[in-house]
Design an enzyme around this catalytic site. Structure first.
Site, PDB file in Angstrom:
ATOM      1  N   CYS C 155      -4.475 -11.195  -8.039  1.00 55.27           N
ATOM      2  CA  CYS C 155      -3.702  -9.968  -8.203  1.00 55.27           C
ATOM      3  C   CYS C 155      -2.226 -10.215  -8.465  1.00 55.27           C
ATOM      4  CB  CYS C 155      -3.882  -9.067  -6.981  1.00 55.27           C
ATOM      5  SG  CYS C 155      -3.783  -9.934  -5.406  1.00 55.27           S
ATOM      6  N   HIS C 261       1.526  -4.647  -5.327  1.00 53.31           N
ATOM      7  CA  HIS C 261       2.370  -5.845  -5.272  1.00 53.31           C
ATOM      8  C   HIS C 261       3.624  -5.604  -6.101  1.00 53.31           C
ATOM      9  CE1 HIS C 261      -0.813  -7.752  -3.255  1.00 53.31           C
ATOM     10  NE2 HIS C 261      -1.237  -8.607  -4.150  1.00 53.31           N
TER      11      HIS C 261
END
Lengths: 376, 376, 376, 376
Positions: C155, C261
């Site tokens: 990710c 994120h």
């Protein structure tokens, strides 16, 4: 000790766990006790403490513990410790504490395993240290001279029994208690609560916690009574409030707070009319437990602080009150359904856990219940 | 509308605030209503909405609102809106809503200012939309043909009155309610709660909130009664539960949760013996409000979900139930002090605020209380 | 499918885990794919999905999955699934995915185990779906007709390679990338990060993560090249940016954010003078990946949004951009040390995980790489 | 003082604010200084401190301050204070500090207003207290005998200049610094950051902060040089690193942490080859600032702790290192783009604010720069 005698050697079981770490911090600065032996799982045994532990406290590992080699939790390694503290997890505490007692060791335990044993006192040191009176009977039943187990209460119970005791002392029996808790994540140990479960969230359930509050409160607030149970004399037993039906209803919640349990309490007194909020405030502020008057060094100098500001107590601002050994109360006012409501806060990792065990041991030392070695 | 008629033009007052933004999101997808006018402070007036607003929602600004030029909150700019929603702050809502009503506008307000007015209904749409019956009297007293004000309840009140109504409907009057809330920060608007006050913390106080729960619950659960007050006929008035003394005791806490109020409730029924937990569960799950049967498009398809899992409801997992228009209940069980306890959760920014205003307006449209323009 | 043909049956391995749950949510609404088989650990096997899973999503379990009986992760149970998604944990993914491929199944995996295999493409669907061209060689080497493994990236890698690709396409090779990440807790799965470790805290370390960013970026940005490796012809291999020394330096941090994120990036271009911030903004906003033009239904309609506001992107406000399938970039400006710096944000559980696997499968279907059953 | 002389009376401006409260806590335990006068806004003036302040510290209000009556921030009330600390907000600090200096008072300020003044030293006490040498020139230019202003740096600057100085001292000039900060909410004062902006979020922007880091670092790391600026002699001036082009690039983020700034730093040295990570670790651990050797009582006994564990420093575990007066560094390793990268952490409310002002004053007292009253 204060009078110049040698310090008392103590052991800590479960020394690498969350409660164990707290014991290490507190005992490293203790005026009477000195950390002598540390016990943990076989995985940690043989390593110096600093290497065995995954230290999670905001203060560094005390130098008094750094180099102590960890032992497995077997009584033979702790034979020279007049006091043993247990921060063990419940899944192993039962067998280990049983073995330690059988080996004539005095165990002050934070685990829940023996709390319901009618011959083991369940003591919140600011409330009922007089329950130590059952220890001789425990020893007699186990055919022991020095060994015994003393437990302290669950952290969420501790928070309410301190003010409840102050109120019963001033106004007589309480009839009903309805409590809703907002408990800190540290109460669940480490790793404990997953961050995905608690960030931006409330979990309205903590397994077994409500039963603990509802049951432990009765044992703690009850007295120790002599009861005639047969042919050859009397037995002591805890009076679980049989005479007035104290009813406790608890709803326990986990909230995103690191340390400090906040509990919203409503009470109904037996006495009619009930005391006013102002009388309640005064009784709480005036409460002075025996542990304090007797001179236990870890007892708070002030047991309960009563806040006048409308928005207190708050865990982040009040959990360090009296180094976490006191209880903060605020918002004392009338309850439209029962008599009086208020908010109580205690530091679950201090007075709610390790600090209680330590004051219990101090009290037992002062009362001569702990067998100390002869001093030259 | 559903039957092919033109959409109803609506205005939003306080459009740049927290509740106003929520109105914009919900109305931009509404099957009947179309955002036509936006009102905000003079500072914002004259700017396109997208430039006037400090947008804080997780979804982008709806294109239906982006370019609408913001007006000051004066009735003349909203004359062609048959429905006006108010997300105004309490410090300005009183005067503005008064002026809008006087200008023959229909105001559906989330503000607290008129909630206590005996001629203004306080409506939780899943509970008491029938209180709209007082609107004609309000208009008569104000000498108005079309203008009126309808308010919805405070978010923490909404959370409990939905299940309480389900219970009263099934089991008759409730005698006492003791509620401890754990409320989300979004309930305080923006900027609202300072992060230094709430991170790693609980604040056991929300100014005025406990009084709101204790008072609003009575008005909402009470009925509208015709009372004979003099010579020429009857007047309607809210029955504030005069006949059975419903007592509500609230303790309100702010917790570090973004959206969703969790409330721990204990109730005592008038009826003896009280219903069992299982009966309570069934009554809650079966509750179907009029707003649903009448076909309000924003009403939840299912009003109350009853969780069987011991650790639900949780705000992070359950606040989007029915797009935030339903109420989640769990942990239904006996209370050792009152009769039954449970945990209720509602989304304070949806059913606790803007969604309620919108369903109220839908209900009023369906009942013919809103004056709509003639259609060709 | 869109043209009226039958939906494609898909299986999900690791269906009860965090990524597996996400697959279930996304696939339950998919226009082409239909959830047909679910695989999990032997402990879950034999139970209906709703009973096997500890559901943690904000939306309820999709009805399409509720009653599907979970199988152990053995290929024979999935033989009728032309597409199998894997959300397995790394400790079991290697063996299981290997067995599934050997059984002629097409596996689209979110696990890391095969990412470094030179014959397995590592695909971020908004960047390098053309790397699917290596699949025939993978099949030839494994003597397979239909089976293969395609992986998607970690990710935190995904977040940066999308903007980096947009920049390389517009301005030629990038020489250096320095990235500091602030990663969400959901990236660690469940139970994952202990709340005691992350509340009121930052953890400046995520095991193995920096190496993944530094290595995966090279494989993804590199091209697939035919190389002459001996007597009988060419072999395809990934060009790990051999020709220009792209250097990537990563510092990975865990922060108390649930999803999304945020990554702070500084880049130096090979080209002198480097592009201006405004040119960079325009190139990012204009970037249109093949997955989008080819018509993958799960590809974002807009790949990169470039924020002009100084305080964006923020995970809480921007992680749902394009249903979590897009990337948000902001604060594009000059870097005093390298050339350009900016902040990028992607939803780690969507485009950073399950969404990528799904778009990869969509792309493979459109390119005819997945063997579909004959339709009547 | 240590040698038995009278304590030095000090005043605190902005005493009710966040930084002011911190000054009160620290000064109440100070071996040399005694809180004598408190200044705040006219709204607070005339009230005892305990009633004027909205106290937000975890420790109770020190008894040394409780009853001091707050004055408005006018120099005449502070005439008998040889040292005045300023925790004023920037919007009022400029005028007030100017007036205090003009009234011959020695001001140690945490505000930003005079930091860029070439005749006002900007001092991080663990770095450049020697910059006090410019004070006589400041006094000469202002025609003052005793009054002067000394500022300390912004908290995020402080965190990096301490390790950077240790590195320059050991390895010579640093050429480039790339820093990404993750800053605590307390850095924004109170009420400061709205909870709705930061819970479950990162804000990748702090107004003016990046410029402060980029500019302040140059002034602090630069030296004070005598320059020949005309006919009659020399003038001192700060050398803003003119000789080697130190370039600082900062990306500042706000994260949900209460106290403690974590900063990810990459540096490139002028010297080729650069030092190894191990050399860097040793140089950091060995760094001993003058404030320490000179005996400033509030200076940390150990200036920089270098962590070997891969997951440190962490704000919650390391912000109380040396009572918040030290700096924690970890993860020292090679940077693939510059030379060396590491993570630094400092307590923004201690060494990043009030503690720095206090050490600066201690240093100035020891150097004879503060005019003390004659002692009998």
């Amino acid at each position: 000790m204060a009078d110049g005698r040698q310090k008392i050697k103590v052991g800590v079981l479960g020394a690498t766990g969350t409660v164990g770490q707290r014991f290490i911090v507190l005992l490293s600065q203790h005026p009477w006790f000195v950390i002598h032996k540390l016990g943990a799982s076989p995985r940690s045994a043989g390593k110096p403490y600093a290497r065995a532990v995954n230290w999670k406290q905001a203060v560094p590992i005390p130098s008094a513990a750094t180099d102590i080699v960890v032992h497995p939790c077997q009584p033979e390694h702790f034979a020279d410790c007049p006091v043993v503290f247990s921060g063990l997890d419940a899944d192993v505490a039962g067998d280990i504490e049983f073995a330690f007692r059988a080996a004539e060791l005095a165990v002050f335990s934070n685990a829940k395993n023996f709390r319901r044993d009618p011959n083991v006192p369940l003591i919140v040191p600011l409330v009922n240290p007089n329950h130590l009176s059952i220890v001789p009977q425990q020893q007699r039943l186990c055919s022991l001279r020095k060994g015994f187990i003393v437990t302290n209460a669950n952290c969420s119970t501790t928070t309410i029994v301190v003010p409840l005791t102050a109120l019963e002392k001033a106004f007589g029996p309480i009839e009903s208690v309805l409590v809703t808790t907002m408990q800190a994540i540290s109460g669940a140990g480490y790793p404990g609560v997953a961050s995905l479960d608690i960030m931006d969230n409330v979990v309205p359930y903590i397994g077994g916690e409500e039963e603990k509050i509802e049951w432990e409160t009765l044992k703690i607030l009850g007295g120790v009574q002599a009861s005639d149970d047969g042919a050859d004399g009397k037995t002591l037993a805890f009076d679980m409030h049989a005479r007035h039906p104290l009813r406790v209803s608890a709803q326990c919640n986990r909230v995103p707070v690191i340390d400090g349990h906040t509990e919203c309490v409503s009470v109904r007194f037996a006495r009619r009319p009930p005391p006013s909020p102002q009388q309640v405030r005064e009784a709480l502020a005036a409460y002075t437990p025996d542990a304090q008057t007797l001179g236990c060094p870890s007892a708070p100098r002030r047991c309960i602080v009563v806040h006048e500001e409308p928005d207190r107590p708050q865990p982040r601002l009040d959990r360090y009150f009296q180094d976490g050994a006191g209880v903060s109360v605020g918002r004392v006012r009338q309850c439209q359904v029962l008599d009086i409501k208020f908010v109580a806060l205690a530091n679950n990792v201090s007075i709610g856990a390790a600090t209680s065990s330590i004051i219990n041991a101090e009290y037992a030392v002062l009362k001569g219940i702990v067998a100390l070695p002869q001093q030259a």
